[in-house]
Design a protein around this motif. Structure first.
Motif, mmCIF file in Angstrom:
data_model
loop_
_atom_site.group_PDB
_atom_site.id
_atom_site.type_symbol
_atom_site.label_atom_id
_atom_site.label_comp_id
_atom_site.label_asym_id
_atom_site.label_seq_id
_atom_site.Cartn_x
_atom_site.Cartn_y
_atom_site.Cartn_z
ATOM 1 N N ILE A 83 0.834 -1.207 0.000
ATOM 2 C CA ILE A 83 0.000 0.000 0.000
ATOM 3 C C ILE A 83 0.866 1.252 0.000
ATOM 4 C CG2 ILE A 83 -1.692 1.283 1.397
ATOM 5 C CD1 ILE A 83 -2.920 -1.389 2.153
ATOM 6 N N ALA A 84 2.116 1.110 0.417
ATOM 7 C CA ALA A 84 3.105 2.197 0.384
ATOM 8 C C ALA A 84 2.642 3.450 1.122
ATOM 9 C CB ALA A 84 3.476 2.530 -1.054
ATOM 10 N N THR A 121 9.984 -6.247 16.216
ATOM 11 C CA THR A 121 11.244 -5.631 15.790
ATOM 12 C C THR A 121 11.465 -5.828 14.295
ATOM 13 O OG1 THR A 121 12.239 -5.942 17.978
ATOM 14 C CG2 THR A 121 13.740 -5.632 16.124
ATOM 15 N N ARG A 122 11.199 -7.041 13.806
ATOM 16 C CA ARG A 122 11.399 -7.325 12.378
ATOM 17 C C ARG A 122 10.462 -6.487 11.515
ATOM 18 N NH1 ARG A 122 8.935 -11.107 9.153
ATOM 19 N NH2 ARG A 122 8.153 -12.312 10.943
ATOM 20 N N LEU A 123 9.195 -6.364 11.917
ATOM 21 C CA LEU A 123 8.245 -5.575 11.144
ATOM 22 C C LEU A 123 8.657 -4.108 11.095
ATOM 23 C CD1 LEU A 123 4.838 -7.091 12.324
ATOM 24 C CD2 LEU A 123 6.144 -7.626 10.261
ATOM 25 N N VAL A 124 9.089 -3.598 12.220
ATOM 26 C CA VAL A 124 9.527 -2.203 12.267
ATOM 27 C C VAL A 124 10.752 -2.003 11.377
ATOM 28 C CG1 VAL A 124 10.601 -0.473 13.754
ATOM 29 C CG2 VAL A 124 8.542 -1.672 14.524
ATOM 30 N N THR A 125 11.706 -2.914 11.474
ATOM 31 C CA THR A 125 12.937 -2.793 10.695
ATOM 32 C C THR A 125 12.662 -2.851 9.197
ATOM 33 O OG1 THR A 125 14.196 -3.813 12.499
ATOM 34 C CG2 THR A 125 15.224 -3.798 10.319
ATOM 35 N N GLU A 126 11.827 -3.816 8.770
ATOM 36 C CA GLU A 126 11.494 -3.948 7.350
ATOM 37 C C GLU A 126 10.765 -2.709 6.837
ATOM 38 O OE1 GLU A 126 9.188 -7.473 6.972
ATOM 39 O OE2 GLU A 126 10.883 -8.843 7.260
ATOM 40 N N THR A 127 9.901 -2.161 7.661
ATOM 41 C CA THR A 127 9.108 -1.004 7.244
ATOM 42 C C THR A 127 9.983 0.228 7.098
ATOM 43 O OG1 THR A 127 7.222 -1.954 8.419
ATOM 44 C CG2 THR A 127 7.064 0.357 7.802
ATOM 45 N N ARG A 128 10.877 0.440 8.041
ATOM 46 C CA ARG A 128 11.771 1.586 7.954
ATOM 47 C C ARG A 128 12.733 1.442 6.774
ATOM 48 N NH1 ARG A 128 14.784 3.009 13.113
ATOM 49 N NH2 ARG A 128 14.764 5.098 12.212
ATOM 50 N N ALA A 130 12.015 0.273 4.017
ATOM 51 C CA ALA A 130 11.250 0.646 2.824
ATOM 52 C C ALA A 130 10.990 2.146 2.760
ATOM 53 C CB ALA A 130 9.924 -0.119 2.806
ATOM 54 N N GLY A 131 11.549 2.900 3.701
ATOM 55 C CA GLY A 131 11.388 4.348 3.695
ATOM 56 C C GLY A 131 10.085 4.830 4.292
ATOM 57 N N ILE A 132 9.451 3.976 5.088
ATOM 58 C CA ILE A 132 8.164 4.300 5.709
ATOM 59 C C ILE A 132 8.397 4.617 7.184
ATOM 60 C CG2 ILE A 132 5.870 3.416 6.277
ATOM 61 C CD1 ILE A 132 6.223 1.487 3.845
#
Length: 218
Positions: A83-84, A121-128, A130-132
Motif C-alpha cells: 500500500i506504500a 522488531t522485524r516488522l519495524v525494521t522492514e518497514t523503515r 522501505a522508507g516508511i
C-alpha cells in the motif's frame, strides 16, 4: 517525533479488532459510509478534520479482528508495504496476551514475549528499510489493578513495545497510561464490559492519545 498535519501524507493504522472496528474491505479508506470503521481510527480522522480543517492526511485502516503480531507478519507485505504509506501506526499485543487467559486450548496460537519482541522488531525494521515512518502504540487492558494477572502480563508486553520503539528511535504512544488516567475516576465497565473492547468513550481515549502522539497539540 511528531508529524505535521498539514503535510500531505498517507498514514496507515494496523492492528487487531480495536483497530478494525468493521472497516471497509479490502482497504479501509474512502469517504462513503464508514470506511475507517467505527473506532479510534475514524475518530482520529474526525479530530484532524475538526481541529485542523486544512489537514492533508490520508488515513487508511488495515486492522483485522483477532490478529496477533504473528498475524500482522503474515499479511505485512500485502497490507502495509504494497500500500506504500508514508507512516504506519502499529498497535498489537492484546490478543497475544488475551489468548493465554481466555481459553486453555489455544496451543501454538499463544504468542510468547520473545516471539512478540522479535516479530515486532522485524516488522519495524522492514518497514523503515522501505522508507516508511513508524509509530508504535502499546497494547492495553482496561483494569486499574496492576497486580491482576492479565493486566500485569499486558503491562509486560506494552513495556516490550516501548523498548522496541526506543531501540529504533520511534515514537511510542502509551495507550495504557491514557486509560489509567480515566480509570482514576471511572469503573472499567464504563469503558469496556470485557475490559478489552472499548465503547465510544474508550475509543475516544485512544484517539486522543494517538493524535497527541502523532501530531502534538492540535
Amino acid at each position: 517525533m511528531t508529524l505535521d498535519p498539514l503535510l500531505p501524507r498517507k498514514v496507515l493504522f494496523i492492528g487487531d479488532s480495536i483497530t478494525d472496528c468493521d472497516r471497509l474491505r479490502p482497504v479501509g479508506e474512502g469517504v462513503m459510509g464508514t470506511p475507517l470503521g467505527t473506532g479510534y481510527v475514524a475518530l482520529v480522522a474526525a479530530l484532524l478534520t475538526a481541529r485542523r480543517p486544512a489537514h492533508r492526511q490520508r488515513i487508511v485502516n488495515m486492522g483485522v479482528s483477532g490478529d496477533t503480531v504473528r498475524g500482522l507478519a503474515a499479511r505485512w507485505l500485502s497490507d502495509v508495504l504494497a500500500i506504500a504509506p508514508d507512516h504506519v501506526v502499529i498497535m498489537i499485543g492484546i490478543n497475544d496476551v488475551w489468548r493465554a487467559f481466555s481459553r486453555t486450548n489455544w496451543g501454538d496460537w499463544q504468542i510468547g514475549p520473545e516471539e512478540y519482541r522479535a516479530t515486532l522488531t522485524r516488522l519495524v525494521t522492514e518497514t523503515r528499510a522501505a522508507g516508511i515512518g513508524v509509530s508504535v502504540a502499546g497494547p492495553f487492558f482496561i483494569e486499574p489493578d496492576r497486580t491482576e494477572p492479565m493486566r500485569a502480563r499486558m503491562d509486560a508486553y506494552a513495556a516490550i513495545a516501548a523498548e522496541v520503539a526506543a531501540e529504533q528511535g520511534l515514537g511510542f504512544i502509551d495507550v495504557q497510561a491514557a486509560f489509567d488516567r480515566a480509570l482514576a475516576s471511572l469503573h472499567p465497565m464504563a469503558l469496556a464490559p470485557d475490559r478489552v473492547h472499548p465503547g465510544l468513550a474508550g475509543h475516544m481515549i485512544i484517539a486522543d492519545a494517538v493524535v497527541a502522539g502523532l501530531f502534538g497539540a492540535l
